[in-house]
Design a protein around this motif. Sequence first.
Motif, short mmCIF file in Angstrom:
data_model
loop_
_atom_site.label_atom_id
_atom_site.label_comp_id
_atom_site.label_asym_id
_atom_site.label_seq_id
_atom_site.Cartn_x
_atom_site.Cartn_y
_atom_site.Cartn_z
N MET A 1 0.85 -1.17 0.00
CA MET A 1 0.00 0.00 0.00
C MET A 1 0.90 1.24 0.00
N LYS A 2 0.82 2.02 -1.04
CA LYS A 2 1.63 3.23 -1.09
C LYS A 2 0.75 4.45 -0.89
N SER A 3 1.38 5.50 -0.42
CA SER A 3 0.66 6.73 -0.13
C SER A 3 1.23 7.84 -1.00
N GLU A 4 0.35 8.59 -1.64
CA GLU A 4 0.77 9.70 -2.49
C GLU A 4 0.13 10.98 -1.99
N LYS A 5 0.93 12.05 -1.91
CA LYS A 5 0.42 13.35 -1.50
C LYS A 5 1.08 14.43 -2.33
N LYS A 6 0.36 15.51 -2.56
CA LYS A 6 0.90 16.68 -3.24
C LYS A 6 0.83 17.85 -2.28
N TYR A 7 1.92 18.56 -2.17
CA TYR A 7 1.98 19.74 -1.33
C TYR A 7 2.28 20.95 -2.20
N LYS A 8 1.53 22.00 -2.02
CA LYS A 8 1.81 23.26 -2.70
C LYS A 8 2.42 24.18 -1.67
N HIS A 9 3.71 24.44 -1.83
CA HIS A 9 4.46 25.13 -0.80
C HIS A 9 5.15 26.36 -1.39
N PRO A 10 4.79 27.57 -0.92
CA PRO A 10 5.52 28.75 -1.40
C PRO A 10 6.90 28.83 -0.77
N LYS A 11 7.85 29.34 -1.52
CA LYS A 11 9.20 29.49 -0.98
C LYS A 11 9.82 30.77 -1.52
N VAL A 12 10.83 31.24 -0.85
CA VAL A 12 11.54 32.46 -1.24
C VAL A 12 12.75 32.06 -2.07
N ALA A 13 12.93 32.73 -3.21
CA ALA A 13 14.06 32.42 -4.10
C ALA A 13 14.69 33.73 -4.56
N LEU A 14 15.90 33.63 -5.11
CA LEU A 14 16.56 34.80 -5.68
C LEU A 14 15.80 35.25 -6.92
N CYS A 15 15.71 36.55 -7.09
CA CYS A 15 15.06 37.12 -8.27
C CYS A 15 15.93 36.82 -9.50
N ARG A 16 15.34 36.25 -10.51
CA ARG A 16 16.09 35.93 -11.73
C ARG A 16 16.33 37.16 -12.60
N HIS A 17 15.46 38.14 -12.47
CA HIS A 17 15.57 39.32 -13.32
C HIS A 17 16.82 40.14 -12.96
N CYS A 18 17.08 40.33 -11.67
CA CYS A 18 18.23 41.14 -11.25
C CYS A 18 19.37 40.30 -10.68
N GLY A 19 19.18 38.99 -10.58
CA GLY A 19 20.22 38.12 -10.05
C GLY A 19 20.37 38.20 -8.54
N GLY A 20 19.35 38.73 -7.86
CA GLY A 20 19.40 38.81 -6.41
C GLY A 20 19.99 40.10 -5.86
N THR A 21 20.34 41.03 -6.73
CA THR A 21 20.93 42.29 -6.27
C THR A 21 19.86 43.31 -5.88
N GLY A 22 18.69 43.23 -6.49
CA GLY A 22 17.62 44.19 -6.22
C GLY A 22 17.66 45.40 -7.14
N PHE A 23 18.70 45.50 -7.95
CA PHE A 23 18.85 46.65 -8.84
C PHE A 23 19.21 46.20 -10.25
N LEU A 24 18.82 47.00 -11.22
CA LEU A 24 19.17 46.76 -12.62
C LEU A 24 20.02 47.94 -13.11
N THR A 25 21.06 47.66 -13.83
CA THR A 25 21.93 48.70 -14.38
C THR A 25 21.83 48.66 -15.89
N ARG A 26 21.55 49.83 -16.45
CA ARG A 26 21.49 49.90 -17.92
C ARG A 26 22.32 51.09 -18.38
N LEU A 27 22.69 51.05 -19.61
CA LEU A 27 23.53 52.11 -20.19
C LEU A 27 22.65 53.11 -20.92
#
Length: 73
Positions: free
Chosen positions: A1-27
Motif C-alpha cells: 500500500m503506497k501513499s501519495e500526496k501533493k503539497y503546494k508550498h511557497p518558498k523564497v528564491a533569488l530574483c532571476r531578473h536582477c540576479g538577487g541584487t535588487g537593482f538593474l543597471t542599464r547604459l
Amino acid sequence: MKSEKKYKHPKVALCRHCGGTGFLTRLDEREENEITEICPDCRGSGRVVVSAVIDVVIIPYIPEDKTKVSWKG
C-alpha cells in the motif's frame, strides 16, 4: 500500500531578473552613463516568492526474505 500526496508550498528564491541584487543597471545611449534602477520584479529586495509543487510518494518497506526478520521486544 503506497501513499501519495501533493503539497503546494511557497518558498523564497533569488530574483532571476536582477540576479538577487535588487537593482538593474542599464547604459544610457545618449550620454553613455550607467543608470541604476530598482528591479520591478522584486522591488529592490532581491528575493521573490515562488510556488513549488512537491510530489511525495511513500512506499512501505517489505523485506524480500520474511524468514530473516526477527522482532526483539
